[in-house]
Design a protein around this motif. Structure first.
Motif, PDB file in Angstrom:
ATOM      1  N   GLY A 103      57.463  22.486  35.742  1.00  0.00           N
ATOM      2  CA  GLY A 103      56.998  21.927  37.000  1.00  0.00           C
ATOM      3  C   GLY A 103      57.962  22.171  38.141  1.00  0.00           C
ATOM      4  N   CYS A 104      57.723  21.446  39.253  1.00  0.00           N
ATOM      5  CA  CYS A 104      58.559  21.649  40.426  1.00  0.00           C
ATOM      6  C   CYS A 104      59.853  20.851  40.317  1.00  0.00           C
ATOM      7  N   ASN A 105      60.798  21.137  41.213  1.00  0.00           N
ATOM      8  CA  ASN A 105      62.103  20.495  41.110  1.00  0.00           C
ATOM      9  C   ASN A 105      62.080  19.072  41.660  1.00  0.00           C
ATOM     10  N   PHE A 106      63.225  18.393  41.635  1.00  0.00           N
ATOM     11  CA  PHE A 106      63.243  16.975  41.966  1.00  0.00           C
ATOM     12  C   PHE A 106      62.850  16.712  43.415  1.00  0.00           C
ATOM     13  N   TYR A 107      63.247  17.596  44.338  1.00  0.00           N
ATOM     14  CA  TYR A 107      62.909  17.360  45.742  1.00  0.00           C
ATOM     15  C   TYR A 107      61.409  17.490  45.972  1.00  0.00           C
ATOM     16  N   GLN A 108      60.811  18.575  45.471  1.00  0.00           N
ATOM     17  CA  GLN A 108      59.365  18.762  45.630  1.00  0.00           C
ATOM     18  C   GLN A 108      58.579  17.645  44.937  1.00  0.00           C
ATOM     19  N   SER A 109      59.081  17.181  43.793  1.00  0.00           N
ATOM     20  CA  SER A 109      58.413  16.085  43.088  1.00  0.00           C
ATOM     21  C   SER A 109      58.410  14.822  43.944  1.00  0.00           C
ATOM     22  N   ALA A 110      59.570  14.494  44.508  1.00  0.00           N
ATOM     23  CA  ALA A 110      59.674  13.304  45.358  1.00  0.00           C
ATOM     24  C   ALA A 110      58.819  13.452  46.613  1.00  0.00           C
ATOM     25  N   LYS A 259      48.077  28.336  50.224  1.00  0.00           N
ATOM     26  CA  LYS A 259      48.962  28.082  51.364  1.00  0.00           C
ATOM     27  C   LYS A 259      49.674  26.735  51.213  1.00  0.00           C
ATOM     28  N   VAL A 260      48.935  25.702  50.785  1.00  0.00           N
ATOM     29  CA  VAL A 260      49.529  24.386  50.552  1.00  0.00           C
ATOM     30  C   VAL A 260      50.604  24.471  49.477  1.00  0.00           C
ATOM     31  N   TYR A 261      50.297  25.144  48.380  1.00  0.00           N
ATOM     32  CA  TYR A 261      51.223  25.284  47.248  1.00  0.00           C
ATOM     33  C   TYR A 261      52.527  25.926  47.702  1.00  0.00           C
ATOM     34  N   GLU A 262      52.408  26.987  48.465  1.00  0.00           N
ATOM     35  CA  GLU A 262      53.603  27.717  48.910  1.00  0.00           C
ATOM     36  C   GLU A 262      54.336  26.982  50.036  1.00  0.00           C
ATOM     37  N   ALA A 263      53.589  26.338  50.931  1.00  0.00           N
ATOM     38  CA  ALA A 263      54.220  25.592  52.023  1.00  0.00           C
ATOM     39  C   ALA A 263      55.087  24.453  51.496  1.00  0.00           C
ATOM     40  N   LEU A 264      54.663  23.855  50.390  1.00  0.00           N
ATOM     41  CA  LEU A 264      55.403  22.736  49.797  1.00  0.00           C
ATOM     42  C   LEU A 264      56.467  23.194  48.802  1.00  0.00           C
ATOM     43  N   GLU A 285      45.166  15.444  48.862  1.00  0.00           N
ATOM     44  CA  GLU A 285      46.453  15.218  48.196  1.00  0.00           C
ATOM     45  C   GLU A 285      46.712  16.316  47.177  1.00  0.00           C
ATOM     46  N   ILE A 286      47.975  16.402  46.741  1.00  0.00           N
ATOM     47  CA  ILE A 286      48.360  17.335  45.681  1.00  0.00           C
ATOM     48  C   ILE A 286      48.975  16.537  44.546  1.00  0.00           C
ATOM     49  N   ASN A 287      48.627  16.919  43.341  1.00  0.00           N
ATOM     50  CA  ASN A 287      49.134  16.267  42.135  1.00  0.00           C
ATOM     51  C   ASN A 287      49.955  17.302  41.374  1.00  0.00           C
ATOM     52  N   THR A 288      51.254  17.042  41.208  1.00  0.00           N
ATOM     53  CA  THR A 288      52.127  18.042  40.583  1.00  0.00           C
ATOM     54  C   THR A 288      52.257  17.878  39.074  1.00  0.00           C
TER      55      THR A 288
END
Length: 329
Positions: A103-110, A259-264, A285-288
């Motif tokens: 999954g994504c890292n701690f910053y993107q998760s938060a 675009k949302v995926y990459e922007a975040l 919303e986005i659910n990681t």
């Protein structure tokens, strides 16, 4: 063979869903490639589950001991929904221990677990979305003011929550106070959003083989007033893959989701929800850490895309190991 920890559970009401998601991962990991371990992180403790027996996880290094042997993990597949596995806490902890995780890292998760902050970032990328008002617990708020700004109906949501827990649709101001209480029971901060009338679409996106990949579009037709917990998990909705959109609108949704995926700055599995209104996808919303149970959308979309779930998991493990190499630099 590498030791893979499949971590599930969590401290929120979503833990039950997470335990189901973990089982799908356990069933799809190739046992010829990996030694697979089931790990429960729950309010009553952290444990490895081996043949029905519990072995406590040592929080100092995220290991456990079985038959006097210390078991360490090469990679973690994280499928906790909600806190502490979807809001960055576990990711930061694992990173400090230098254990790679999916999954994504701690910053993107938060960031993505916080609806307000996610909307703030995406506003810089011109992603269409609902009008919204942010309110903290204890603030005096007038239903008439909200109605004047957003109109009726509108949604009241906890700022940090998943699985539609604490979400209400307010059709009449007589229900406003009840909706506030319901949302504040989940979080001290809430988001009030204007109602978007259109087609609800959920889109699975991930980094697959180094490329942002949109798996598929699923149209959500809820039997309830909106796609709430009951609709998501108790069969009160129809999920149609592929969504019934024109080719032009489908392409627009796909491009916006990527675009949302990459922007975040995402990596790993994600599910992004949109309302398509007047042929324009509006971000919800986005659910990681999307649900991966038998009732969940993401596995359906992977099947539609013709990608074996075991291949997606292999890809996640590979990405996690590559990330660890970057930590060393």
């Amino acid at each position: 063979m590498k030791n893979i920890a499949v971590v599930m559970g969590g401290y929120s009401d979503e833990s039950v869903i997470s335990l189901r998601s973990g089982q799908l991962i356990l069933n799809n990991l190739d046992r010829n490639k990996y030694n697979v371990f089931e790990i429960h992180i729950l309010t009553d403790g952290w444990n490895a589950i081996v043949n029905g027996n519990k072995f406590p996880i040592n929080k100092s290094d995220f290991t456990f001991t079985q038959n006097n042997e210390k078991i360490k993990f090469d990679t973690i597949i994280n499928t906790i929904h909600g806190t502490p596995g979807e809001d960055g806490h576990m990711q930061a902890y694992w990173e400090l221990l230098e254990i790679p995780y999916s999954g994504c890292n701690f910053y993107q998760s938060a960031l993505t677990f916080n609806k307000r902050d996610t909307l703030s970032v995406l506003s810089k990328f011109n992603i269409p979305k609902a009008k919204s008002v942010y309110v903290s617990k204890g603030n005096i708020i007038s239903g008439e003011e909200i109605k004047a700004q957003l109109g009726l109906p509108f949604f009241v949501k906890p700022n940090q929550s998943g699985s539609s827990l604490g979400v209400s649709k307010v059709n009449d101001l007589v229900d406003f106070e009840k909706a506030l209480d319901y949302a504040f029971a989940e979080d001290n901060d809430i988001l009030i959003e204007s109602y978007l009338k259109g087609t609800e679409v959920s889109v699975g996106v991930l980094n697959f083989k180094g490329k942002t990949t949109v798996l598929g579009l699923t149209e959500i037709v809820s039997q309830n007033d909106f796609f709430d917990y009951e609709a998501k998990y108790l069969g009160k909705s129809e999920e149609i893959t592929p969504a019934r959109l024109t080719p032009e609108v489908e392409q627009r949704v796909r491009e916006t989701a990527a675009k949302v995926y990459e922007a975040l700055g995402m990596s790993g599995f994600s599910r992004t929800d949109f309302i398509v209104m007047n042929n324009v996808p509006h971000f919800i919303e986005i659910n990681t850490n999307p649900g991966l149970s038998g009732q969940s959308i993401f596995p359906q979309q992977a099947e539609y895309a013709g990608i074996a779930f075991s291949d997606l998991l292999d890809n996640e493990i590979e990405l996690a190991l590559k990330r660890k190499l970057l930590w060393k630099k």
